[in-house]
Every structure is written in structure tokens, then in C-alpha cells.
Design an enzyme around this catalytic site. Sequence first.
Site, short mmCIF file in Angstrom:
data_model
loop_
_atom_site.label_atom_id
_atom_site.label_comp_id
_atom_site.label_asym_id
_atom_site.label_seq_id
_atom_site.Cartn_x
_atom_site.Cartn_y
_atom_site.Cartn_z
N GLU A 55 1.01 -1.08 0.00
CA GLU A 55 0.02 0.02 0.09
C GLU A 55 0.76 1.24 -0.06
O GLU A 55 0.62 2.15 -0.87
CB GLU A 55 -1.24 0.06 1.11
CG GLU A 55 -1.89 -1.15 1.25
CD GLU A 55 -1.45 -2.33 2.17
OE1 GLU A 55 -2.40 -2.90 2.68
OE2 GLU A 55 -0.13 -2.73 1.96
N CYS A 87 -0.79 0.26 7.49
CA CYS A 87 -1.26 0.81 6.25
C CYS A 87 -2.63 1.04 6.23
O CYS A 87 -3.00 2.17 5.14
CB CYS A 87 -1.15 -0.39 5.40
SG CYS A 87 0.37 -1.02 4.98
N ALA A 165 14.10 -42.66 -11.42
CA ALA A 165 15.34 -42.90 -12.09
C ALA A 165 15.31 -44.45 -12.46
O ALA A 165 14.29 -45.25 -12.26
CB ALA A 165 16.34 -42.92 -11.02
N TRP A 173 18.51 -36.86 -17.87
CA TRP A 173 17.46 -36.01 -17.32
C TRP A 173 15.97 -36.66 -17.82
O TRP A 173 15.91 -36.91 -18.93
CB TRP A 173 17.54 -34.66 -17.92
CG TRP A 173 18.58 -33.87 -17.49
CD1 TRP A 173 19.50 -33.35 -18.02
CD2 TRP A 173 18.67 -33.10 -16.07
NE1 TRP A 173 20.51 -32.72 -17.44
CE2 TRP A 173 19.88 -32.57 -15.91
CE3 TRP A 173 17.86 -33.26 -14.68
CZ2 TRP A 173 20.44 -31.95 -14.85
CZ3 TRP A 173 18.57 -32.45 -13.65
CH2 TRP A 173 19.26 -31.68 -13.74
N ASP A 203 22.96 -36.86 -4.92
CA ASP A 203 22.80 -36.25 -6.00
C ASP A 203 23.77 -34.94 -5.80
O ASP A 203 23.91 -34.28 -6.87
CB ASP A 203 21.33 -35.44 -6.32
CG ASP A 203 20.29 -36.53 -6.75
OD1 ASP A 203 20.96 -37.79 -7.23
OD2 ASP A 203 19.12 -36.20 -6.66
N LEU A 306 11.25 -38.99 2.09
CA LEU A 306 10.85 -37.41 2.75
C LEU A 306 9.54 -37.22 2.34
O LEU A 306 8.61 -36.82 2.80
CB LEU A 306 12.08 -36.37 2.50
CG LEU A 306 11.29 -34.90 2.90
CD1 LEU A 306 11.02 -34.86 4.17
CD2 LEU A 306 12.50 -33.96 2.51
#
Length: 371
Positions: A55, A87, A165, A173, A203, A306
Site C-alpha cells: 500500500e 497501512c 530414475a 534427465w 545427487d 521424505l
Amino acid sequence: MTPEDDARHMAHALTLGARGLGTVWPNPAVGCVIVADGRIVGRGWTRAGGRPHAETEALAQAGGAARGATAYVTLEPCAHHGMTPPCSDALIEAGVARVVTATGDPDPKVSGEGHARLRRAGIEVTEGVLEPLARRAHRGFFTRLSAGRPMVTLKLATSFDGRIATASGESRWITGPLARRRVHAERMRHDLVLVGGGTARADDPDLSVRGMGAVRQPVRCVLSRRLQVPLQGRLIGSVGTGPVWAIVDAAPGVVDAEARARWEAQGGEIVAAAAAGDGRIDPGAALAALGARGITRVFCEGGGALAASLLAAGLVDEVLGFTAGVMLGAEGRPALGALGIGALAEAPRFRLLESVSVGADVLHRWERLES
């Protein structure tokens, strides 16, 4: 102004606010457009570090033209004194006649008071314009306030049959260069990029934003209970370009003292989180520790264990999938670890938000269905 005009200008403000994603935490990425006599006289968005607010940026650009104008703001204007004045007061002092907001601010320091303050000053206030889009845009900020954790976007780049993979581990890739460029853009829109210790070891990624010019780098973070990550690797070696954190077990003696000292000596930070009953770091505790540090948006790039732990705990808010037209077969490595699902009804479910071609690949974005 017609409802169609309000929606058009709010869409513009949301686009402006998105420019701050990934750089303004712990603040929300707000956008603001000021319109006078059908003409845009001021535009602003929250700047890096969370200040100045949208703002005040837009009002500074509008100058005297703000008097009698309409301000479009993607979040209820703040009503408390922090590092800067409220604001809502700035809009009042500028003499705007009308304020249109997309959604309210659930922060207890604001929560309706910003709107109320404007109305007490005689300003017309219209709420809820494009609210579903605004709530999605501010999801990280809202999630941190309501759940004490950042929102999580899980990225999966897979073959058509869901592999990341070959059996030998070859993965570069699977997807093409345009998909990889989009991943860098997504990293830039998040506060923190997260991987597990297995991915860091296999990696050796640096997780930085590349190919986007001179940008503020997100926090790069590895979750490794014992800090078993390459201490001479690319991640800690790139700490000069932006913060590098490691989430480790909070229990005394779990992390080798020498490894911790070497990590910190190179500029890395340690974030402690409690372990779950299975001995692994509790994903909820890990995210709560990040939320306590102000992180609002996490971009998780794996690995499979994970990702599975976050999904199983109901902590993934969005899934960003890149699917390539290649088949790797059952011997390929799956994108996710075990989820322990015994019935289809137990599986996490998501709703499709978009599906587009990105070069030779397909991008699909999903959001979690609330139970």
C-alpha cells in the site's frame, strides 16, 4: 466501478503481489493497485524482506492522485504499529474514498481491525473480491498463522509410469530443459527449498535458482537426522550465495559434534526438531521449527522417503508434477517411499488446479482436498 472492474483490478493486484513470493517472509506477499477516474495511478507490492508494504509503495507512486481514488489490496491492510506505521492509516491519510480487498487478515494484530479502521474514517470498504484466488496466493502466510507451519509444495518429476530414475540410479534427465527451467522459477517463488539427506548424498545438489538473472536465493535446506550430508559438497559450498540450513535431531548426542562444528564453520545453520517414534525426524516438528523461523512456503524436491513422510502426515498442500513421455518399468525407482496404505480410501487425495504442456513434458498442479 462495476463488479467486473473490481475483479479486473484485483486480478492485477494479485499479479503484482506474486512478485514478492519467496522474498518477503515472514510477511505476506501483498499487491496493491490505486485507480482514479478509471486510470491506474499507483501500483505496489511488498518488497524483499517484507518492507515497504504494497500500500505504501502504491500510495507513493500515486501521490496526490490517491485522494478520492479506489485502492485494491489483496489482503486486509494492517492496523498495528510494527517496523512501519499501519497501512490502514496510510490509506486514510492519503484520502482514498474506497478500499477493495480480496480477503481478511487472520493475524490477531489485524483480523478485522484494518477494515474497521477504514470504515470509521468514512471510507467505503468492499471485501471478498476474488477471495478464493487471494486465499491461495496467501496460503503460506495463512498456514503459518493457523497451523504454525509453512505450506508445502511437493515437486515430482517422473516418467509416465511414475519413476524418478532407472534401477541403476540414472535420472538426468527424465524431463526436458523447459521443465527444469520451470522448477527454478518455482524455487524462486518459495522461501525454502527442502530435500532429504538421501538426496543430498546421492545427487549433491546446490538447490539454487539458476538462469533467472540476479535473484534473491531461497533458503536451501536438507533434513538429515544425524547431519549425514556432504560436508565438502555443493550445498554447503554455495553458502555464500544464500542461507543453507540443516534440520537435525534435537536429542543430545545424535549429531556428531565434529560434523556440526564443520557445518557451522562453513556458514551453515542448524535447525533442531524432535524425532518421531520410528527414530526419524517428525515431519510436523520439522515444519513447525521452520515456521518458528518465519518460513511460510516450502518447496520440497524429495527424495522418496521424505515425500512419503510428508504425505502420510497430511502436510503436503500442493503437488507440482512434471511428467515425461518415457517409460522406465517396474525396475525403475519409484517417486515415493512406502505410505502404509491398506485401502484406497486411506490414500491422500488432491484436486487438479492446472495442466499445461511445458516443452515435451506435462505440468500438473494439484491442491490437497480438505478432509
